[in-house]
Every structure is written in structure tokens, then in C-alpha cells.
Design an enzyme around this catalytic site. Sequence first.
Site, short mmCIF file in Angstrom:
data_model
loop_
_atom_site.label_atom_id
_atom_site.label_comp_id
_atom_site.label_asym_id
_atom_site.label_seq_id
_atom_site.Cartn_x
_atom_site.Cartn_y
_atom_site.Cartn_z
N LYS A 1 0.84 -1.20 0.00
CA LYS A 1 0.00 0.00 0.00
C LYS A 1 0.88 1.25 0.00
CE LYS A 1 -3.89 -2.47 1.95
NZ LYS A 1 -4.78 -2.80 3.07
N GLN B 1 -4.96 -1.61 9.10
CA GLN B 1 -4.85 -2.93 8.50
C GLN B 1 -5.50 -3.98 9.42
OE1 GLN B 1 -3.77 -3.54 5.40
NE2 GLN B 1 -4.15 -5.72 5.61
N ASP C 1 -11.30 2.56 3.07
CA ASP C 1 -11.58 1.12 2.95
C ASP C 1 -13.08 0.88 2.69
OD1 ASP C 1 -9.45 -0.72 3.19
OD2 ASP C 1 -9.24 -0.31 5.33
N1 GUN Z 1 -7.13 -6.92 5.68
C1 GUN Z 1 -7.42 -7.71 4.61
N2 GUN Z 1 -7.97 -6.96 3.63
C2 GUN Z 1 -8.02 -5.69 4.08
C3 GUN Z 1 -8.47 -4.46 3.51
O1 GUN Z 1 -8.96 -4.39 2.40
N3 GUN Z 1 -8.33 -3.37 4.31
C4 GUN Z 1 -7.83 -3.42 5.55
N4 GUN Z 1 -7.75 -2.29 6.24
N5 GUN Z 1 -7.40 -4.53 6.11
C5 GUN Z 1 -7.50 -5.66 5.37
#
Ligand code: GUN
Length: 284
Positions: free
Chosen positions: A52, A96, A119
Site C-alpha cells: 500500500k 490494516q 476502505d
Molecule cells: N485486511 C485484509 N484486507 C483488508 C483491507 O482491504 N483493508 C484493511 N484495512 N485490512 C485488510
Amino acid sequence: MKIIDGKVISAQVKEEVKEKTAKLKAEKGIEVCLAVILVGEDPASQVYVRNKKKACEYVGFKSLSYELPGDTSQEELLELIDKLNKDDSVHGILVQMPVPKQIDEKTVIDAISPEKDVDGFHPMNVGALCIGEPGFVSCTPAGIIQLLKRSDIDINGKECVIVGRSNIVGKPMALLMLRENATVTVAHSRTKDLAEVCRRADILIAAVGKAKMITEDYVKDGAVVIDVGINRNAETNKLCGDVDYDNVAPKCSAITPVPGGVGPMTIAMLMNNCLESALRKAGE
Ligand code: GUN
């Protein structure tokens, strides 16, 4: 049979985000900024967070990175979120998942300002999607819509079956396909005659988390198959989808591979959401 290339399509999306980001900076002096929070040292999460941050760099965002110890209290995390909510230079906040057990995931999601919830997990954004109002859409389902549209796959009036009902994929996927005028069925582990239900699909979306569960018996000739699964084979350490690709692909009109299908779209759409947040704040 067409293989839908998520690497190519995600690169297109990121390129568009990069151009608009540069324009926002040149015309209004605004630097798009994403704050990424990771609590603990889960190796898979570390990889996601690193990717990211790399994507932010690529599209020209500033990224703020908070790597907190695994024993961080919920209160400490909420204080950080509150600070970032109030910081006008931050356009997106991402915690996350999963978070360690002393922290309640729902409390964390609810604490993020809906305007910065890139998200698309906050109940306000989920509700907005449900009633067709503007808001942030969960990145993986939003990425699947882009894969379909940019591959010239018509959704209007099609039978769509989604296998899986999670809050971050199955449910928002159903709402997005409905918005695109598909006839939508959400199937899951308790669905009776799952293979028969899946065989109705013109567009079949598998998000179950079980390696190779969707075999050729589940797929109608000429269907479009989208594989959201990311399962790692413990012996070979290779990634494998929810779809038994080798046997299913010959029946399809189009299919996404794993890796290189849905996966790369998630981060591209995260970048897109973060830019969108900055554009909204700038009044565009
Ligand atoms: N953990 C697995 N997929 C995601 C996601 O799309 N966003 C976040 N914040 N955590 C995750």
C-alpha cells in the site's frame, strides 16, 4: 476464452490516479495523503501494508505510516485515529485488519471518520452504498466492477451469483452488481444445491476462501468467472484461488487468474478512493 488481466487493468487505474493527483497538486497545491496503521507483526499484513505504501509512492501520494507494537491498547489506537481524523492534511485512514485480540475491530472501524474511511468499512459508507448515495465502496468489490467494465463485460440484466457473504466482499459486491442492474443471488456455506445455484450464473463471483472449491460442475458454459480467493498452499507455498482454474477456464467466456486477477485491483481502488476523498474535500 478471455483471461482478465488484473495487472494491466490495475496499472491503468493507477495511471489515471497518478495523473489526477499531479493535477490536484499543480492546480490547488493539495498533496493527497493516506495514513496507514498496522498494529502488531503479522507477516501477511506487513506485506499488504508495504504494498500500500509503495502504491502511494507510485501515484504521488504522501503516506504516513504507523507501525504500532502488538500490545497497543484500544485506547491508544483510538487516540491516534482521533488525531488523524482532525488532521486536515490527511485524506484517508486505513487500519490494516486483523487487529490483535485486545482491540475490537468494530470499535476501530466506527471511530474512523466516514469522510476518511477509504476502505469503505464504516456503517455510514455501507449504508450509503445500500441506498445509492455517494460514499466510499470497499476496494475489492469496487475493483471487480472495474475489471468487468474495462473488459467490456455487460452486467445489465445478467444473472449474477456471488458465493460468500462477508462484509468486505460478498455483501458490497451484491449491492454493486444490483446497482449495475444485474439479478443478484448471494449464496453461502448453508446454500442448498450450491452447484446448481452457481450454474445459473452468467457472472459467477467466488469469495469463499476455500481452495479450488468451484469446480467445472458449478459453471455454466460461457459464464464469466471472477475468483476473489487468495489461498496459499501450505506445501508448495503457491497462491491458489477459490476456483479450480484448469478445469473451469475452458468452459468460461472470461475468467480472472490467481494471482494477477482481482488481487492487484484492491490496492488500485484504495488509491482511487483516497484521491476521491481529497477531491471531495477540495470541493470537486
Ligand atoms: N485486511 C485484509 N484486507 C483488508 C483491507 O482491504 N483493508 C484493511 N484495512 N485490512 C485488510
